[in-house]
Design a protein around this motif. Structure first.
Motif, PDB file in Angstrom:
ATOM      1  N   ARG A   1      32.884  52.435  53.862  1.00 14.07           N
ATOM      2  CA  ARG A   1      32.375  52.700  55.210  1.00 14.07           C
ATOM      3  C   ARG A   1      32.601  54.154  55.603  1.00 14.07           C
ATOM      4  O   ARG A   1      31.701  54.824  56.119  1.00 14.07           O
ATOM      5  CB  ARG A   1      33.021  51.776  56.230  1.00 14.07           C
ATOM      6  N   ASN A   2      33.804  54.673  55.361  1.00 22.18           N
ATOM      7  CA  ASN A   2      34.106  56.050  55.738  1.00 22.18           C
ATOM      8  C   ASN A   2      33.281  57.050  54.931  1.00 22.18           C
ATOM      9  O   ASN A   2      32.830  58.066  55.466  1.00 22.18           O
ATOM     10  CB  ASN A   2      35.596  56.337  55.569  1.00 22.18           C
ATOM     11  N   ILE A   3      33.083  56.763  53.663  1.00 26.25           N
ATOM     12  CA  ILE A   3      32.280  57.651  52.820  1.00 26.25           C
ATOM     13  C   ILE A   3      30.829  57.642  53.287  1.00 26.25           C
ATOM     14  O   ILE A   3      30.193  58.699  53.418  1.00 26.25           O
ATOM     15  CB  ILE A   3      32.407  57.255  51.336  1.00 26.25           C
ATOM     16  N   LEU A   4      30.304  56.455  53.569  1.00 27.44           N
ATOM     17  CA  LEU A   4      28.926  56.355  54.039  1.00 27.44           C
ATOM     18  C   LEU A   4      28.755  56.995  55.416  1.00 27.44           C
ATOM     19  O   LEU A   4      27.746  57.650  55.682  1.00 27.44           O
ATOM     20  CB  LEU A   4      28.469  54.897  54.050  1.00 27.44           C
ATOM     21  N   GLN A   5      29.731  56.834  56.298  1.00 27.74           N
ATOM     22  CA  GLN A   5      29.659  57.483  57.607  1.00 27.74           C
ATOM     23  C   GLN A   5      29.692  58.999  57.467  1.00 27.74           C
ATOM     24  O   GLN A   5      29.000  59.710  58.195  1.00 27.74           O
ATOM     25  CB  GLN A   5      30.793  56.996  58.517  1.00 27.74           C
ATOM     26  N   ALA A   6      30.496  59.497  56.533  1.00 32.83           N
ATOM     27  CA  ALA A   6      30.535  60.942  56.282  1.00 32.83           C
ATOM     28  C   ALA A   6      29.179  61.427  55.782  1.00 32.83           C
ATOM     29  O   ALA A   6      28.690  62.484  56.212  1.00 32.83           O
ATOM     30  CB  ALA A   6      31.636  61.278  55.280  1.00 32.83           C
ATOM     31  N   GLN A   7      28.546  60.647  54.901  1.00 34.86           N
ATOM     32  CA  GLN A   7      27.231  61.024  54.403  1.00 34.86           C
ATOM     33  C   GLN A   7      26.194  61.040  55.533  1.00 34.86           C
ATOM     34  O   GLN A   7      25.367  61.951  55.610  1.00 34.86           O
ATOM     35  CB  GLN A   7      26.787  60.072  53.299  1.00 34.86           C
ATOM     36  N   LEU A   8      26.233  60.052  56.407  1.00 37.16           N
ATOM     37  CA  LEU A   8      25.297  60.013  57.535  1.00 37.16           C
ATOM     38  C   LEU A   8      25.529  61.171  58.496  1.00 37.16           C
ATOM     39  O   LEU A   8      24.583  61.764  59.017  1.00 37.16           O
ATOM     40  CB  LEU A   8      25.403  58.671  58.258  1.00 37.16           C
TER      41      LEU A   8
ATOM     42  N   ALA B   1      25.038  73.841  67.419  1.00 37.02           N
ATOM     43  CA  ALA B   1      26.019  72.870  67.929  1.00 37.02           C
ATOM     44  C   ALA B   1      25.811  71.505  67.281  1.00 37.02           C
ATOM     45  O   ALA B   1      26.784  70.778  67.036  1.00 37.02           O
ATOM     46  CB  ALA B   1      25.917  72.766  69.448  1.00 37.02           C
ATOM     47  N   THR B   2      24.567  71.152  66.956  1.00 41.03           N
ATOM     48  CA  THR B   2      24.280  69.906  66.248  1.00 41.03           C
ATOM     49  C   THR B   2      24.911  69.925  64.860  1.00 41.03           C
ATOM     50  O   THR B   2      25.475  68.926  64.400  1.00 41.03           O
ATOM     51  CB  THR B   2      22.758  69.693  66.123  1.00 41.03           C
ATOM     52  N   VAL B   3      24.839  71.080  64.208  1.00 35.43           N
ATOM     53  CA  VAL B   3      25.453  71.229  62.886  1.00 35.43           C
ATOM     54  C   VAL B   3      26.961  71.045  62.991  1.00 35.43           C
ATOM     55  O   VAL B   3      27.570  70.310  62.203  1.00 35.43           O
ATOM     56  CB  VAL B   3      25.112  72.607  62.272  1.00 35.43           C
ATOM     57  N   VAL B   4      27.574  71.691  63.976  1.00 35.20           N
ATOM     58  CA  VAL B   4      29.028  71.596  64.167  1.00 35.20           C
ATOM     59  C   VAL B   4      29.432  70.145  64.430  1.00 35.20           C
ATOM     60  O   VAL B   4      30.380  69.634  63.828  1.00 35.20           O
ATOM     61  CB  VAL B   4      29.500  72.514  65.314  1.00 35.20           C
ATOM     62  N   ALA B   5      28.722  69.468  65.322  1.00 37.11           N
ATOM     63  CA  ALA B   5      29.067  68.084  65.665  1.00 37.11           C
ATOM     64  C   ALA B   5      28.946  67.168  64.442  1.00 37.11           C
ATOM     65  O   ALA B   5      29.815  66.315  64.212  1.00 37.11           O
ATOM     66  CB  ALA B   5      28.172  67.581  66.792  1.00 37.11           C
ATOM     67  N   GLY B   6      27.896  67.342  63.655  1.00 40.41           N
ATOM     68  CA  GLY B   6      27.729  66.515  62.454  1.00 40.41           C
ATOM     69  C   GLY B   6      28.829  66.750  61.436  1.00 40.41           C
ATOM     70  O   GLY B   6      29.361  65.807  60.839  1.00 40.41           O
ATOM     71  N   LEU B   7      29.205  68.015  61.260  1.00 40.19           N
ATOM     72  CA  LEU B   7      30.271  68.328  60.307  1.00 40.19           C
ATOM     73  C   LEU B   7      31.627  67.818  60.784  1.00 40.19           C
ATOM     74  O   LEU B   7      32.427  67.319  59.987  1.00 40.19           O
ATOM     75  CB  LEU B   7      30.323  69.834  60.060  1.00 40.19           C
ATOM     76  N   GLN B   8      31.893  67.926  62.081  1.00 40.48           N
ATOM     77  CA  GLN B   8      33.157  67.409  62.611  1.00 40.48           C
ATOM     78  C   GLN B   8      33.237  65.896  62.434  1.00 40.48           C
ATOM     79  O   GLN B   8      34.296  65.363  62.075  1.00 40.48           O
ATOM     80  CB  GLN B   8      33.313  67.798  64.082  1.00 40.48           C
ATOM     81  N   ALA B   9      32.130  65.204  62.659  1.00 42.26           N
ATOM     82  CA  ALA B   9      32.114  63.750  62.475  1.00 42.26           C
ATOM     83  C   ALA B   9      32.305  63.393  61.005  1.00 42.26           C
ATOM     84  O   ALA B   9      33.022  62.436  60.669  1.00 42.26           O
ATOM     85  CB  ALA B   9      30.806  63.172  63.002  1.00 42.26           C
TER      86      ALA B   9
ATOM     87  N   LEU C   1      33.907  65.176  58.709  1.00 41.54           N
ATOM     88  CA  LEU C   1      35.308  65.429  58.358  1.00 41.54           C
ATOM     89  C   LEU C   1      36.215  64.342  58.919  1.00 41.54           C
ATOM     90  O   LEU C   1      37.163  63.912  58.252  1.00 41.54           O
ATOM     91  CB  LEU C   1      35.745  66.806  58.856  1.00 41.54           C
ATOM     92  N   ALA C   2      35.923  63.889  60.128  1.00 37.84           N
ATOM     93  CA  ALA C   2      36.728  62.822  60.725  1.00 37.84           C
ATOM     94  C   ALA C   2      36.621  61.544  59.891  1.00 37.84           C
ATOM     95  O   ALA C   2      37.622  60.842  59.690  1.00 37.84           O
ATOM     96  CB  ALA C   2      36.274  62.559  62.163  1.00 37.84           C
ATOM     97  N   SER C   3      35.425  61.261  59.380  1.00 38.83           N
ATOM     98  CA  SER C   3      35.257  60.074  58.530  1.00 38.83           C
ATOM     99  C   SER C   3      36.032  60.217  57.228  1.00 38.83           C
ATOM    100  O   SER C   3      36.662  59.266  56.772  1.00 38.83           O
ATOM    101  CB  SER C   3      33.773  59.852  58.218  1.00 38.83           C
ATOM    102  N   LEU C   4      35.990  61.400  56.631  1.00 39.83           N
ATOM    103  CA  LEU C   4      36.743  61.604  55.382  1.00 39.83           C
ATOM    104  C   LEU C   4      38.240  61.543  55.617  1.00 39.83           C
ATOM    105  O   LEU C   4      38.988  61.099  54.748  1.00 39.83           O
ATOM    106  CB  LEU C   4      36.376  62.945  54.746  1.00 39.83           C
ATOM    107  N   ASN C   5      38.689  61.981  56.776  1.00 38.44           N
ATOM    108  CA  ASN C   5      40.122  61.949  57.076  1.00 38.44           C
ATOM    109  C   ASN C   5      40.647  60.528  57.267  1.00 38.44           C
ATOM    110  O   ASN C   5      41.853  60.312  57.263  1.00 38.44           O
ATOM    111  CB  ASN C   5      40.442  62.799  58.301  1.00 38.44           C
ATOM    112  N   GLN C   6      39.762  59.556  57.441  1.00 46.10           N
ATOM    113  CA  GLN C   6      40.178  58.164  57.597  1.00 46.10           C
ATOM    114  C   GLN C   6      40.300  57.434  56.264  1.00 46.10           C
ATOM    115  O   GLN C   6      40.691  56.278  56.224  1.00 46.10           O
ATOM    116  CB  GLN C   6      39.204  57.434  58.516  1.00 46.10           C
ATOM    117  N   ILE C   7      39.961  58.115  55.173  1.00 52.87           N
ATOM    118  CA  ILE C   7      40.113  57.500  53.849  1.00 52.87           C
ATOM    119  C   ILE C   7      41.592  57.433  53.535  1.00 52.87           C
ATOM    120  O   ILE C   7      42.313  58.412  53.652  1.00 52.87           O
ATOM    121  CB  ILE C   7      39.336  58.300  52.788  1.00 52.87           C
ATOM    122  N   PHE C   8      42.039  56.248  53.150  1.00 57.16           N
ATOM    123  CA  PHE C   8      43.481  56.059  53.001  1.00 57.16           C
ATOM    124  C   PHE C   8      43.983  56.194  51.572  1.00 57.16           C
ATOM    125  O   PHE C   8      44.860  56.974  51.294  1.00 57.16           O
ATOM    126  CB  PHE C   8      43.909  54.712  53.609  1.00 57.16           C
TER     127      PHE C   8
END
Length: 154
Positions: A63-70, A99-107, A109-116
């Motif tokens: 899920r986190n990997i797919l969310q990062a891809q999206l 700003a759209t680019v920044v928001a997408g990249l921040q999201a 990174l947040a998804s990748l940071n949730q990988i345990f």
């Protein structure tokens, strides 16, 4: 007489063609173009890294990997808007494209940071490479926002 009429029509046609309005093109500063090129290249690298992961091997993190891809696709939308406005005779990109680019990249990174936990070394390497590429892209996109990079009509 026919030659005179033909010559007159040809001259009038030339003047009408010369009087036609020129199409405006979107432009941006060289520094802003550099930020966008670097961000775009880093987003592509991150997409390739994440695309190489077989999420079926690691269901817990799929899920986190797919969310990062999206989220990377969202960031790429902003980059595409900017590139389209500069490479074609399209209207300028929206003021919030960077700003759209920044928001997408921040999201992303947040998804990748949730990988345990990653047991597969190739998945670890791919996530690490994607993370590094996204940080590079985010840095460039944030610099574009800070420099108030916008495309304008020329």
């Amino acid at each position: 007489m026919a030659r005179v009429i033909f010559l007159l029509v040809a001259v009038v046609s030339v003047f009408q063609a010369l009087a036609a309005p020129l199409h405006s093109r979107a432009v941006t500063s060289p520094q802003c173009s550099q930020f966008n090129v670097y961000a775009s290249a880093a987003i592509d690298e991150a997409r390739l890294s994440l695309g190489s992961i077989n999420t079926g091997n690691d269901i817990g993190n799929a899920r986190n990997i797919l969310q990062a891809q999206l989220s990377l696709l969202d960031a790429n939308t902003g980059v595409t808007e900017i590139a389209d406005s500069l490479l074609t005779s399209a209207p300028p990109a929206p003021a919030n494209a960077s700003a759209t680019v920044v928001a997408g990249l921040q999201a992303a990174l947040a998804s990748l940071n949730q990988i345990f936990f990653l047991a597969d070394n190739t998945t670890k390497a791919a996530v690490a490479a994607a993370n590094a590429s996204m940080i590079t892209a985010l840095d460039n996109a944030q610099q574009a926002v800070a420099a108030n990079c916008q495309t304008t009509l020329n």
